[in-house]
Design a protein around this motif. Structure first.
Motif, short mmCIF file in Angstrom:
data_model
loop_
_atom_site.label_atom_id
_atom_site.label_comp_id
_atom_site.label_asym_id
_atom_site.label_seq_id
_atom_site.Cartn_x
_atom_site.Cartn_y
_atom_site.Cartn_z
N TRP A 95 5.16 8.47 5.93
CA TRP A 95 4.53 9.30 4.91
C TRP A 95 5.58 10.05 4.09
N MET A 96 6.69 10.42 4.73
CA MET A 96 7.77 11.08 3.99
C MET A 96 8.43 10.11 3.01
N ALA A 97 8.64 8.87 3.44
CA ALA A 97 9.25 7.86 2.56
C ALA A 97 8.34 7.54 1.39
N ALA A 98 7.03 7.40 1.67
CA ALA A 98 6.08 7.14 0.59
C ALA A 98 6.02 8.31 -0.39
N PHE A 157 0.82 -1.21 0.00
CA PHE A 157 0.00 0.00 0.00
C PHE A 157 0.86 1.26 0.00
N LEU A 158 2.02 1.19 0.64
CA LEU A 158 2.91 2.34 0.67
C LEU A 158 3.51 2.65 -0.69
N TRP A 159 3.44 1.67 -1.59
CA TRP A 159 3.93 1.87 -2.95
C TRP A 159 2.87 2.46 -3.88
N ILE A 160 1.65 2.63 -3.41
CA ILE A 160 0.52 2.89 -4.30
C ILE A 160 0.65 4.19 -5.09
#
Length: 439
Positions: free
Chosen positions: A106-109, A50-53
């Motif tokens: 959230w910063m990494a995503a 999901f973090l890759w979305i």
């Protein structure tokens, strides 16, 4: 009247494709280590897709638009595709450098989102450039040379954190902090990304539009007309593109599964470690990068062999791609049965064969089946078949399918990847157009 394109030498094709070295540094570091960064920042392994979305969602919009805009661009000084190379390189370099300094998920995503969107700005025009510059007889050769460069980039970039650790750079840090070995690797990748794309810009000329007066008239239609044109091309895409799209869908679903889950799956199943702040986990994660580098290295040698073959002989692209995808399927499935870490090199060698073919054969088949003046927009539309499976996977498709079919253990994601490549392989049988299947 269609201009006759001259056959180019190996080094001319190398120069025009060299920017892909940097693009692949970005993709390899992203694919090999963003999940590690997410885990370090506290992400549960089931939440990783999901973090890759944001990345594939952005690609769904960016790729056809950039393809269309590059088709409509021409400057005697700057060319058609090269302005997009440069813009993408600048933003990709910045995003790649700062990604491992993220302090929250959230910063990494967000960094991944910007990185993927920026790389796509450069990548799609690179695909179109091969079709712009090369006659049909050299198309397979041109895409294979791109794949050779991609293989080099994948191998080196995937091994960078491991290499940094060997140089004495710490590969552990406080909980929630990305190790310096990863930060240094991303900094090197950012430098390579920018300089390699700049090299292509400085060493490669582009052909002007065949009918410059007509080109200028069409260019004045405006943005709304351009959007309508994109949707018109989507609805009227060639039959071969739809058939190849199914092959691409299963192929990239498989590789997205690997990029999302290789680190948690292998560190847990093969090395037996799950504590992301421990030295054992970070050593294992470095090793995963090393194994992922193996598929890049093998794809490089496979592409080198294909470059020789395609420069001398006519090939059956469909059959070659089918066999190559089956090899990758065997590689993914074998990871489940690995009993010693060194065996992973053998598994990823097979994966490398399929990776080399995925990066060359579909594009060679497509480029022989579309109008040259729409090459950019069709390459962009075609890559929707890359991002759509990633979006489905990121929204829970991977988690749902591997647990439904194989069971809860995270290593089962590799079995799912193998199954998807088998489906991709046999989807090639739908392609019957001889212009696409035979070089």
């Amino acid at each position: 009247m269609t201009a006759i394109k001259k056959e180019l030498s190996f080094w001319q094709i190398w120069n025009m494709s060299f920017g892909f070295l940097g693009i692949q540094f970005g993709f390899a570091l992203q694919g090999g280590f963003m999940s590690r960064i997410f885990q370090t920042l506290g992400a549960d392994k089931d939440a990783i897709p999901f973090l890759w979305i944001a990345a594939p969602l952005t690609g769904l919009l960016v790729q056809p638009i950039i393809g269309y805009l590059s088709d409509q661009t021409w400057s005697p000084k700057f060319g058609r595709r090269k302005p997009f190379f440069f813009i993408g390189a600048v933003f990709s370099t910045i995003a790649l450098f700062f990604a491992p300094y993220s302090s929250t998920l959230w910063m990494a995503a967000g960094a991944l989102w910007i990185l993927d969107a920026s790389i796509n700005i450069s990548m799609e025009p690179f695909r179109a450039l091969v079709a712009d510059k090369l006659p049909d007889s050299q198309r397979s050769y041109g895409f294979v040379v791109q794949t050779l460069i991609i293989g080099i980039g994948t191998w080196i970039a995937s091994n960078l954190p491991w290499f940094m650790t060997k140089l004495g750079v710490p590969n552990t840090a406080a909980p929630g902090v990305v190790p310096d070995s990863v930060k240094y690797a991303f900094a090197v990748g950012a430098l390579v990304l920018f300089t390699s794309i700049l090299y292509t810009i400085l060493t490669t000329d582009e052909y002007p539009p065949e009918d410059l007066e007509k080109f200028e008239a069409e260019k004045k239609k405006g943005f709304l007309s351009g959007v309508q044109e994109i949707f018109k091309n989507i609805s009227g895409m060639p039959k071969v593109m739809k058939q190849l799209g199914l092959v691409q869908f299963f192929s990239w679903f498989a590789f997205f599964t690997m990029w999302s889950f290789a680190t948690p799956a292998i560190t847990e199943h093969v090395f037996g470690v799950t504590d992301t702040s421990s030295e054992a986990y970070n050593d294992a994660a470095d090793s995963v990068g090393n194994y992922l580098g193996t598929y890049g290295l093998v794809s490089m040698f496979y592409a080198l062999a294909l470059a020789f073959v395609t420069s001398k002989f006519k090939i059956n692209r469909r059959l070659l791609h089918l066999v190559s995808l089956l090899a990758g399927a065997c590689g993914f499935i074998s990871i489940y049965f690995v009993t010693a870490p060194w065996m992973l090199h053998l598994s990823f060698m097979l994966v490398g064969i399929s990776w080399a073919s995925i990066l060359s054969m579909p594009y060679a088949m497509l480029s022989s089946s579309v109008e040259p003046k729409k090459m950019g927009v069709f390459m962009g539309i075609f890559n929707m078949f890359i991002v759509m499976p990633q979006i489905i996977a990121a929204l829970g498709g991977v988690n749902f399918l591997y647990k439904l079919i194989f069971g809860e253990a995270v290593i089962n994601t590799m079995l799912l990847a193998g199954l998807l490549l088998i489906l991709a392989a046999f989807s090639n049988l739908l392609i019957q157009d001889k212009r696409a299947t035979h070089d």
